[in-house]
Design a protein around this motif. Structure first.
Motif, PDB file in Angstrom:
ATOM      1  N   ILE A  91       0.818  -1.209   0.000  1.00  0.00           N
ATOM      2  CA  ILE A  91       0.000   0.000   0.000  1.00  0.00           C
ATOM      3  C   ILE A  91       0.854   1.261   0.000  1.00  0.00           C
ATOM      4  O   ILE A  91       0.441   2.312  -0.511  1.00  0.00           O
ATOM      5  CB  ILE A  91      -0.985   0.013   1.195  1.00  0.00           C
ATOM      6  N   GLU A  92       2.053   1.189   0.540  1.00  0.00           N
ATOM      7  CA  GLU A  92       2.929   2.361   0.583  1.00  0.00           C
ATOM      8  C   GLU A  92       3.346   2.807  -0.814  1.00  0.00           C
ATOM      9  O   GLU A  92       3.739   3.963  -1.005  1.00  0.00           O
ATOM     10  CB  GLU A  92       4.178   2.056   1.420  1.00  0.00           C
ATOM     11  N   ALA A  93       3.267   1.917  -1.788  1.00  0.00           N
ATOM     12  CA  ALA A  93       3.637   2.265  -3.160  1.00  0.00           C
ATOM     13  C   ALA A  93       2.452   2.764  -3.976  1.00  0.00           C
ATOM     14  O   ALA A  93       2.627   3.202  -5.117  1.00  0.00           O
ATOM     15  CB  ALA A  93       4.265   1.051  -3.853  1.00  0.00           C
ATOM     16  N   TRP A  94       1.245   2.698  -3.423  1.00  0.00           N
ATOM     17  CA  TRP A  94       0.047   3.184  -4.110  1.00  0.00           C
ATOM     18  C   TRP A  94       0.149   4.699  -4.218  1.00  0.00           C
ATOM     19  O   TRP A  94       0.256   5.401  -3.217  1.00  0.00           O
ATOM     20  CB  TRP A  94      -1.184   2.758  -3.335  1.00  0.00           C
ATOM     21  N   ASP A  95       0.114   5.226  -5.419  1.00  0.00           N
ATOM     22  CA  ASP A  95       0.355   6.643  -5.651  1.00  0.00           C
ATOM     23  C   ASP A  95      -0.621   7.519  -4.872  1.00  0.00           C
ATOM     24  O   ASP A  95      -0.227   8.519  -4.260  1.00  0.00           O
ATOM     25  CB  ASP A  95       0.266   6.944  -7.151  1.00  0.00           C
ATOM     26  N   PHE A  96      -1.889   7.165  -4.875  1.00  0.00           N
ATOM     27  CA  PHE A  96      -2.896   7.943  -4.151  1.00  0.00           C
ATOM     28  C   PHE A  96      -2.569   8.000  -2.659  1.00  0.00           C
ATOM     29  O   PHE A  96      -2.628   9.071  -2.032  1.00  0.00           O
ATOM     30  CB  PHE A  96      -4.280   7.324  -4.360  1.00  0.00           C
ATOM     31  N   PHE A  97      -2.209   6.870  -2.094  1.00  0.00           N
ATOM     32  CA  PHE A  97      -1.916   6.782  -0.661  1.00  0.00           C
ATOM     33  C   PHE A  97      -0.637   7.547  -0.325  1.00  0.00           C
ATOM     34  O   PHE A  97      -0.566   8.269   0.677  1.00  0.00           O
ATOM     35  CB  PHE A  97      -1.781   5.312  -0.269  1.00  0.00           C
ATOM     36  N   ARG A  98       0.356   7.406  -1.174  1.00  0.00           N
ATOM     37  CA  ARG A  98       1.658   8.020  -0.927  1.00  0.00           C
ATOM     38  C   ARG A  98       1.588   9.543  -0.914  1.00  0.00           C
ATOM     39  O   ARG A  98       2.347  10.206  -0.190  1.00  0.00           O
ATOM     40  CB  ARG A  98       2.639   7.540  -1.998  1.00  0.00           C
ATOM     41  N   LYS A  99       0.673  10.119  -1.700  1.00  0.00           N
ATOM     42  CA  LYS A  99       0.589  11.573  -1.827  1.00  0.00           C
ATOM     43  C   LYS A  99      -0.315  12.236  -0.785  1.00  0.00           C
ATOM     44  O   LYS A  99      -0.420  13.462  -0.761  1.00  0.00           O
ATOM     45  CB  LYS A  99       0.085  11.936  -3.228  1.00  0.00           C
ATOM     46  N   LEU A 100      -0.964  11.457   0.059  1.00  0.00           N
ATOM     47  CA  LEU A 100      -1.863  12.047   1.046  1.00  0.00           C
ATOM     48  C   LEU A 100      -1.111  12.974   1.997  1.00  0.00           C
ATOM     49  O   LEU A 100      -0.006  12.663   2.447  1.00  0.00           O
ATOM     50  CB  LEU A 100      -2.564  10.952   1.847  1.00  0.00           C
ATOM     51  N   GLY A 101      -1.736  14.098   2.308  1.00  0.00           N
ATOM     52  CA  GLY A 101      -1.139  15.065   3.212  1.00  0.00           C
ATOM     53  C   GLY A 101      -1.276  14.648   4.665  1.00  0.00           C
ATOM     54  O   GLY A 101      -1.772  13.559   4.981  1.00  0.00           O
ATOM     55  N   PRO A 102      -0.861  15.517   5.580  1.00  0.00           N
ATOM     56  CA  PRO A 102      -0.922  15.193   7.012  1.00  0.00           C
ATOM     57  C   PRO A 102      -2.359  15.150   7.527  1.00  0.00           C
ATOM     58  O   PRO A 102      -3.264  15.759   6.955  1.00  0.00           O
ATOM     59  CB  PRO A 102      -0.137  16.332   7.662  1.00  0.00           C
ATOM     60  N   GLU A 103      -2.542  14.431   8.613  1.00  0.00           N
ATOM     61  CA  GLU A 103      -3.849  14.337   9.258  1.00  0.00           C
ATOM     62  C   GLU A 103      -4.093  15.593  10.102  1.00  0.00           C
ATOM     63  O   GLU A 103      -3.269  15.945  10.947  1.00  0.00           O
ATOM     64  CB  GLU A 103      -3.901  13.102  10.163  1.00  0.00           C
ATOM     65  N   PRO A 104      -5.219  16.272   9.923  1.00  0.00           N
ATOM     66  CA  PRO A 104      -5.461  17.521  10.657  1.00  0.00           C
ATOM     67  C   PRO A 104      -5.562  17.359  12.166  1.00  0.00           C
ATOM     68  O   PRO A 104      -5.308  18.312  12.900  1.00  0.00           O
ATOM     69  CB  PRO A 104      -6.778  18.033  10.063  1.00  0.00           C
ATOM     70  N   LEU A 105      -5.912  16.174  12.648  1.00  0.00           N
ATOM     71  CA  LEU A 105      -6.005  15.959  14.091  1.00  0.00           C
ATOM     72  C   LEU A 105      -4.688  15.472  14.691  1.00  0.00           C
ATOM     73  O   LEU A 105      -4.604  15.252  15.893  1.00  0.00           O
ATOM     74  CB  LEU A 105      -7.122  14.964  14.409  1.00  0.00           C
ATOM     75  N   GLU A 106      -3.677  15.306  13.850  1.00  0.00           N
ATOM     76  CA  GLU A 106      -2.385  14.816  14.335  1.00  0.00           C
ATOM     77  C   GLU A 106      -1.270  15.832  14.118  1.00  0.00           C
ATOM     78  O   GLU A 106      -0.102  15.510  14.318  1.00  0.00           O
ATOM     79  CB  GLU A 106      -2.031  13.504  13.629  1.00  0.00           C
ATOM     80  N   MET A 107      -1.624  17.044  13.707  1.00  0.00           N
ATOM     81  CA  MET A 107      -0.615  18.053  13.428  1.00  0.00           C
ATOM     82  C   MET A 107      -0.736  19.213  14.413  1.00  0.00           C
ATOM     83  O   MET A 107      -1.810  19.473  14.962  1.00  0.00           O
ATOM     84  CB  MET A 107      -0.747  18.552  11.986  1.00  0.00           C
ATOM     85  N   ALA A 108       0.381  19.903  14.624  1.00  0.00           N
ATOM     86  CA  ALA A 108       0.393  21.101  15.456  1.00  0.00           C
ATOM     87  C   ALA A 108       0.034  22.308  14.598  1.00  0.00           C
ATOM     88  O   ALA A 108       0.065  22.251  13.368  1.00  0.00           O
ATOM     89  CB  ALA A 108       1.768  21.287  16.087  1.00  0.00           C
ATOM     90  N   CYS A 109      -0.290  23.407  15.253  1.00  0.00           N
ATOM     91  CA  CYS A 109      -0.677  24.613  14.530  1.00  0.00           C
ATOM     92  C   CYS A 109       0.442  25.074  13.600  1.00  0.00           C
ATOM     93  O   CYS A 109       0.185  25.513  12.471  1.00  0.00           O
ATOM     94  CB  CYS A 109      -1.051  25.718  15.513  1.00  0.00           C
ATOM     95  N   GLY A 110       1.683  24.974  14.051  1.00  0.00           N
ATOM     96  CA  GLY A 110       2.803  25.382  13.208  1.00  0.00           C
ATOM     97  C   GLY A 110       2.881  24.579  11.924  1.00  0.00           C
ATOM     98  O   GLY A 110       3.201  25.125  10.857  1.00  0.00           O
ATOM     99  N   GLN A 111       2.597  23.288  12.003  1.00  0.00           N
ATOM    100  CA  GLN A 111       2.593  22.451  10.802  1.00  0.00           C
ATOM    101  C   GLN A 111       1.473  22.856   9.854  1.00  0.00           C
ATOM    102  O   GLN A 111       1.642  22.839   8.633  1.00  0.00           O
ATOM    103  CB  GLN A 111       2.433  20.984  11.195  1.00  0.00           C
TER     104      GLN A 111
END
Length: 234
Positions: free
Chosen positions: A124-144
């Motif tokens: 699954i890590e090689a799936w182009d759609f999956f690989r390009k996904l951005g960060p999760e909004p509930l797992e990032m800090a405000c600075g990110q």
């Protein structure tokens, strides 16, 4: 279309229902929602046990005990639920995965925009759609969050919907968060004051967490893993 809170609710509901259960069969009723080879899927998944169910962006991911993954993308009208033994199939059933306790994991999709894909261990890590996904909004800090938007001149709502910028947000929650933060959807991101973007970050987190607590939003088709409508409506 089910967004982050709806898919999170489904994943949390399916996890205790599927964990430890073994796959005994696969029935593909419509190849349009099953891009892969059913026989190849059976070789990897039949006889294996579910290790757990999780969410990534708007994908519901079923992890197996051998490291393989089944990825469900519900898109507009997809539904994913565990059906009782001998339950009458719904009209738009597309994929049926039989379980060792007599129940079955059903994937319905009236409009056939969704998909069910099987990935061998590590694939699954090689799936182009999956690989390009951005960060999760509930797992990032405000600075990110601020860094993700830095230097982008596009309209703020379009950026929130871009899954390579933030993963999992769709129209419902983008509109709700922008309203809470007092930002027009067509405002250019690079012209929004930092304080307002910080307010948007807080609003996104609040809206998503409230929606998850409420079991998501049901406009027409969405149901939880138990077939229940979500109760977060605007």
């Amino acid at each position: 279309m089910p967004e982050l809170p709806e898919v999170e609710t489904i994943a949390r509901g399916l996890d205790p229902l599927l964990a430890g259960r073994r796959v005994i069969s696969l029935t593909v009723l419509d190849r349009r929602v099953f891009p892969g080879d059913p026989e190849a899927f059976r070789r990897v998944f039949v006889g294996r046990a579910f290790a757990g169910v999780r969410r990534r962006a708007k994908l519901c991911l079923a992890d197996m005990d051998n490291g393989a993954v089944i990825a469900f993308h519900l898109k507009m009208t997809g539904r994913l639920y565990v059906a009782r033994p001998a339950a009458e199939p719904r009209a738009h059933l597309r994929v049926l995965i039989g379980l060792d306790d007599g129940r079955a994991l059903h994937f319905d999709d009236m409009r056939r925009f969704g998909s069910c894909r099987g990935f061998a261990p590590g694939a699954i890590e090689a799936w182009d759609f999956f690989r390009k996904l951005g960060p999760e909004p509930l797992e990032m800090a405000c600075g990110q969050f601020l860094d993700a938007l830095a230097g982008r001149g596009g309209r703020i709502k379009a950026l929130l919907l871009n899954q390579e910028v933030l993963a999992g947000i769709g129209n419902i929650y983008a509109d709700e968060a922008l309203f809470m933060a007092g930002i027009r959807p067509d405002a250019k991101a690079d012209r929004i004051p930092r304080a307002r973007l910080e307010a948007l970050f807080r609003a996104i987190r609040e809206v998503l967490c409230r929606a998850i607590d409420a079991g998501g939003s049901t406009i027409r088709d969405y149901r939880t893993a138990e077939g229940v409508e979500g109760s977060f409506q605007w």
